[in-house]
Scaffold this active site. Sequence first.
Site, PDB file in Angstrom:
ATOM      1  N   CYS A 147       3.193   8.563   1.131  1.00  0.00           N
ATOM      2  CA  CYS A 147       3.636   7.669   2.199  1.00  0.00           C
ATOM      3  C   CYS A 147       3.934   6.322   1.563  1.00  0.00           C
ATOM      4  O   CYS A 147       3.028   5.666   1.037  1.00  0.00           O
ATOM      5  CB  CYS A 147       2.547   7.544   3.267  1.00  0.00           C
ATOM      6  SG  CYS A 147       2.962   6.429   4.625  1.00  0.00           S
ATOM      7  N   GLU A 187       0.819  -1.190   0.000  1.00  0.00           N
ATOM      8  CA  GLU A 187       0.000   0.000   0.000  1.00  0.00           C
ATOM      9  C   GLU A 187       0.863   1.254   0.000  1.00  0.00           C
ATOM     10  O   GLU A 187       1.903   1.309   0.654  1.00  0.00           O
ATOM     11  CB  GLU A 187      -0.915   0.010   1.231  1.00  0.00           C
ATOM     12  CG  GLU A 187      -1.809  -1.214   1.301  1.00  0.00           C
ATOM     13  CD  GLU A 187      -2.762  -1.157   2.474  1.00  0.00           C
ATOM     14  OE1 GLU A 187      -2.789  -0.117   3.164  1.00  0.00           O
ATOM     15  OE2 GLU A 187      -3.472  -2.131   2.699  1.00  0.00           O
TER      16      GLU A 187
END
Length: 523
Positions: A282, A264
Site C-alpha cells: 500500500c 508511510e
Amino acid sequence: PPPLTSSLDDFMFVASVRMRGGILGGARSCRLRVSSRYRSCFFRHNNSSPRRILLWRGVAGVGGLPGYGGALPGGYGGCRGLANELGVLGVGGNDDEHEDLLGTGESLLEQASSSTMVDKESALEHNISEISAPLEIPRAKGVRDGVWTKRDAEVVEQALDAPPKLKKDATYLLGLSEEAVADAIMAAMPDANLPAYRAKQVHKALYAQHVRDVRDITTLSKQLRQDMHEAGIRIGRSPVHKTVVAADGTTKFLVRLHDDRLVETVGIPALNKSEKERLTVCVSSQVGCPLRCTFCATGKGGFARNLATHEIVDQLLTVEEHFGQRVTNVVFMGMGEPLLNLRNVLPALRSMNKDVGIGARHLTLSTVGVPNTLKRLAERNLQSTLAVSLHAPNQKLREQLVPSAKAYPIEALLDDCAKYFAVTRRRVSFEYALLGGVNDQMEHADELVSTLRKHGHGGAHVNLIPWNSVEGAEFRRPSAAAVRSFKHRLETANVQCTIRISRGLDAAAACGQLRNANQKIPL
C-alpha cells in the site's frame, strides 16, 4: 507520572537560554505557564542555572524563525511537548487563533519521563539548525474542520500536479525506463559517450538488484560510478526511518525523504499458505492530504507536498527488500489523493508495470474523486483497477464525511465513472467505509443500491470497509452483525460486494490509520 530526577523540584522546562536568529513578530523572551494538577511548570528564557534542564526544541510558524526554544509565530502560536531523545519537543501552534497556548503539564511530564536529561552545556552545543523541515504537517492557514470552503479549494488547486521540491542539480533514475535512463545519464554527462549496454546494466541494478547508490553498481567501472555521482546522478532511494510489524505480519515502514518528511508504506503478506506468493504493498502518493475526509487519519493533518515518481516506486522496493520476495499487488491507498498527483503517479504506475514487472490489473488506483481528473485518466486507457471511495449513498451525508464532495457532487462523480468505463471497458469498484450508526443502516444500503443503479453502476462491485478507530475522530467501528447485514442487503439486490479484512490494526497500519505521527519526532 514517574519523577524525572530524584526530585521533581530539580527539574524545569527551559525554552531558551539563547536565541538563534531571534523571532520575527514575536517576543524574544517568553514565559509560558503550563497548567498541571501535579505541578505548575514553566517554559522560560532567562539566565537561571537549574541543576538539570531539558532542551525544548521549537519550530517557527508564520512570522517566526527557529532558534533555541523555537519561536512563537507573531507572538502567538502554541507550545506542545512530545518526548524525544533530547528531552521535550515544542511545536508552533495556530498563529491566527491563539490556540494551544496552554498545554497540560501532566501530559508533558508523562511524555518527558522517557527522555534523556542533558546538562545545560550540552544543550547549548546542539545545532538546532540541522532540522530542515517542520516536525509536523500543519494545515494551511485558514483550513479548518467543517464544511468545504473557498480556502480548501485554493489549497487543492495549488496541490494539483504541483511539482515536488527536490534537490537541485540532482538526476533521479528510479522510475525511468531503460531508454529514459540512457537519456538521463546522457543529459547529466554529455561528454561521457557511453555504450548503449550501460543503460541496460543500470536499469537492471535499479529494479533487480535494488541498489541504493550509483557507486554500488558493480557492473560499472569504479571511475564511471564516481563520475556519475559527481554529475549529480542519484538512484532515488530513501532510508527507512522506522519499521513496525503487526502480529499478522503486516509491516508498516516510515520512509524518510530527502527533506526530512516521513511517508508511510505498508507491506501486506498473504494470510494462508495457498497464497504465500502474494505480497501487497500500500503506497502513499503525497506527504499528507488536503481533502480532509473526517474519518481518515491522514486527513486529520495537513498537506506538505506531492511525492516524486522515484519516491513512490521506492516504497515498493522497500517492501520487497524487507520481505525478500517480489511484490505481486500494489494499491494506491496510503497517504494522499493519487489523482492530485497524476504527473508522478502515472509514471510510477508505468514503472511498476513495465520495469518491476507487476501486471497492470494488479495495480489499483484509489480516489475520493477530484474534478476533471477521471477524464484524463480514461484518456490513458489504463488497464489498472480504479477504486472510487464513495462512503455515502447521498450527497448530504457524503459532504459530512468527505467535505470535498461539495466541490464534486456524487451525481457528477458517478457520471464520470460511467464515462470512464465507456472508454476503458474497465469496471470501476466502489469503496464504502462503514461507520457505526452513521452510514451502516439498512436504509443506507437500499439508497446505495438505488444511487448506483441510477447512474449505470448496478453491476458494480462494492468493497465494504469496517472503519478502523482513528485518534481524534468521533466515529465508532460498526458491529460485526451490522456489517454482515449491510452486505446481505446489497447482495439481495444483486450488487456484488466483499468485506475487506482489516490487517495490521495493532501496528496502526490498517486502512485509514496511516498517520504521520512519527514526523513529530526530530530526525
